[in-house]
Design a protein around this motif. Structure first.
Motif, PDB file in Angstrom:
ATOM      1  N   ARG A   1      60.806 -10.952 169.859  1.00  0.00           N
ATOM      2  CA  ARG A   1      59.877 -11.821 170.590  1.00  0.00           C
ATOM      3  C   ARG A   1      60.126 -11.687 172.090  1.00  0.00           C
ATOM      4  O   ARG A   1      61.255 -11.790 172.557  1.00  0.00           O
ATOM      5  CB  ARG A   1      60.072 -13.274 170.156  1.00  0.00           C
ATOM      6  CG  ARG A   1      59.099 -14.260 170.761  1.00  0.00           C
ATOM      7  CD  ARG A   1      59.299 -15.631 170.108  1.00  0.00           C
ATOM      8  NE  ARG A   1      58.403 -16.639 170.632  1.00  0.00           N
ATOM      9  CZ  ARG A   1      58.680 -17.401 171.681  1.00  0.00           C
ATOM     10  NH1 ARG A   1      59.843 -17.263 172.318  1.00  0.00           N
ATOM     11  NH2 ARG A   1      57.820 -18.312 172.091  1.00  0.00           N
TER      12      ARG A   1
ATOM     13  N   HIS B   1      51.316 -18.577 180.287  1.00  0.00           N
ATOM     14  CA  HIS B   1      52.432 -18.261 179.405  1.00  0.00           C
ATOM     15  C   HIS B   1      51.949 -17.440 178.215  1.00  0.00           C
ATOM     16  O   HIS B   1      51.003 -17.830 177.522  1.00  0.00           O
ATOM     17  CB  HIS B   1      53.089 -19.544 178.895  1.00  0.00           C
ATOM     18  CG  HIS B   1      53.838 -20.289 179.958  1.00  0.00           C
ATOM     19  ND1 HIS B   1      55.187 -20.558 179.860  1.00  0.00           N
ATOM     20  CD2 HIS B   1      53.438 -20.798 181.157  1.00  0.00           C
ATOM     21  CE1 HIS B   1      55.583 -21.213 180.940  1.00  0.00           C
ATOM     22  NE2 HIS B   1      54.534 -21.378 181.731  1.00  0.00           N
TER      23      HIS B   1
ATOM     24  N   THR C   1      53.324 -14.895 174.782  1.00  0.00           N
ATOM     25  CA  THR C   1      54.411 -14.391 173.942  1.00  0.00           C
ATOM     26  C   THR C   1      53.929 -13.150 173.208  1.00  0.00           C
ATOM     27  O   THR C   1      52.750 -13.031 172.860  1.00  0.00           O
ATOM     28  CB  THR C   1      54.881 -15.441 172.915  1.00  0.00           C
ATOM     29  OG1 THR C   1      53.783 -15.771 172.049  1.00  0.00           O
ATOM     30  CG2 THR C   1      55.379 -16.691 173.609  1.00  0.00           C
TER      31      THR C   1
ATOM     32  N   SER D   1      58.767 -13.157 175.859  1.00  0.00           N
ATOM     33  CA  SER D   1      57.989 -14.202 176.545  1.00  0.00           C
ATOM     34  C   SER D   1      57.830 -13.836 178.017  1.00  0.00           C
ATOM     35  O   SER D   1      58.748 -13.291 178.634  1.00  0.00           O
ATOM     36  CB  SER D   1      58.697 -15.560 176.434  1.00  0.00           C
ATOM     37  OG  SER D   1      58.821 -15.947 175.085  1.00  0.00           O
TER      38      SER D   1
END
Length: 316
Positions: A239, A271, A273, A241
């Motif tokens: 993951r 934002h 991800t 970000s």
């Protein structure tokens, strides 16, 4: 839909499919099975060679074809644009067929429909980059891969990966059984194949294939493999970000990055991800946004970006 339209629709469905039951036709046309029985009787009385097989369904006698049907403007535009898309994105064999089929479609259109179709088509343009070497190579490879699929022969090629292997190499030689081709707007043409090296189904971007050759070895596509229903295994476990400058949020959204999972506008920025197999898959894309983005995690990827920026500073 009146009876005449329904009878024509039944004939078109039977011409498209080798065998259809009364239940299947009723569902497609939105009528009762009893109505289908009456329509079949009407078609038979009109001289249409409909064959009814008890317990199996209906079919048209082999060799029977419908005369040319008329098209609405929307249908004609759809067919012509579809042929143009194939001409631009497929290999030479299909490109030639698409060009000739488009001419045949235009030839059977009535004068007013042809003029309106031409007017609408003139206001729509499918952009392409035909002169790029990678596009030309991709189209050439499509023809070779299709030929191998038709002959059920394995192919061998060098694959240029985006991210380097553990030993630092970015190329591997693969021998695969080509099961099918899929087109993705972002990645272009993808080859779905059983890879002997990984002993599993893998997908490869055709544009990254080089030194492609058809082997003498044959293969058999598994009976349970369905290209239309196939879903590749999701092996993206890392993951990432990042926070983008709010002023470019619309551009980031339009970029439609394949790895992006979530995106949300907040007070301190946009934002987002991502989920990847290797952070390296995102490196070039993230660097392309310059100072408009900050990666917040993982720390290892932040360090990788710092290293790349340091290399860039040395060059300037």
């Amino acid at each position: 839909m009146n009876k005449t339209e329904r009878l024509l629709a039944i004939m078109i469905e039977l011409q498209r499919s080798r065998l259809l039951t009364a239940d299947e036709l009723a569902e497609v046309l939105g009528v009762s099975v009893r109505t289908i029985y009456r329509d079949m009787q009407a078609l038979s009385e009109a001289g249409v060679p409909v064959i009814g097989e008890t317990g199996l369904g209906y079919s048209l006698m082999e060799g029977y074809f419908l005369p040319p049907v008329s098209f609405t403007v929307e249908e004609a535009v759809s067919l012509v644009l579809g042929a143009e898309f194939i001409e631009k994105r497929f290999d030479p064999a299909f490109r030639s067929s698409a060009r000739s089929s488009s001419k045949k479609i235009e030839a059977i259109l009535s004068g007013p429909i042809r003029e309106e179709t031409s007017r609408i088509q003139g206001g729509i343009r499918l952009l392409q980059k035909d002169q790029m070497a990678v596009m030309l190579r991709e189209k050439e490879h499509l023809g070779i891969i299709r030929g191998a699929m038709l002959e059920s022969r394995k192919i061998r090629f060098t694959y240029n990966k985006r991210a380097a292997e553990a030993d630092g190499s970015r190329t591997t030689v693969r021998t695969v059984s080509p099961y099918g081709l899929a087109h993705d707007e972002q990645n272009g043409w993808l080859l779905l194949a059983y890879c002997g090296l990984r002993e599993d189904i893998r997908h490869f971007r055709v544009s990254r294939i080089s030194e492609l050759a058809v082997t003498e070895d044959t293969f058999q596509t598994p009976d349970n493999f369905n290209l239309q229903a196939y879903q590749p295994k999701d092996t993206r476990s890392i993951r990432v970000s990042a926070i983008f400058n709010s002023e470019i949020a619309d551009r980031v959204e339009e970029a439609n990055n394949y790895y992006m999972e979530t995106a949300e506008s907040k007070e301190d920025g946009y934002h987002a991800t991502f989920r990847v197999r290797e952070p390296e898959e995102l490196l070039s894309w993230i660097l392309g946004w310059g100072g408009e983005v900050v990666v917040t995690e993982p720390e290892s990827f932040r360090n990788r970006i710092r290293e790349e920026i340091a290399k860039m500073k040395e060059r300037y």
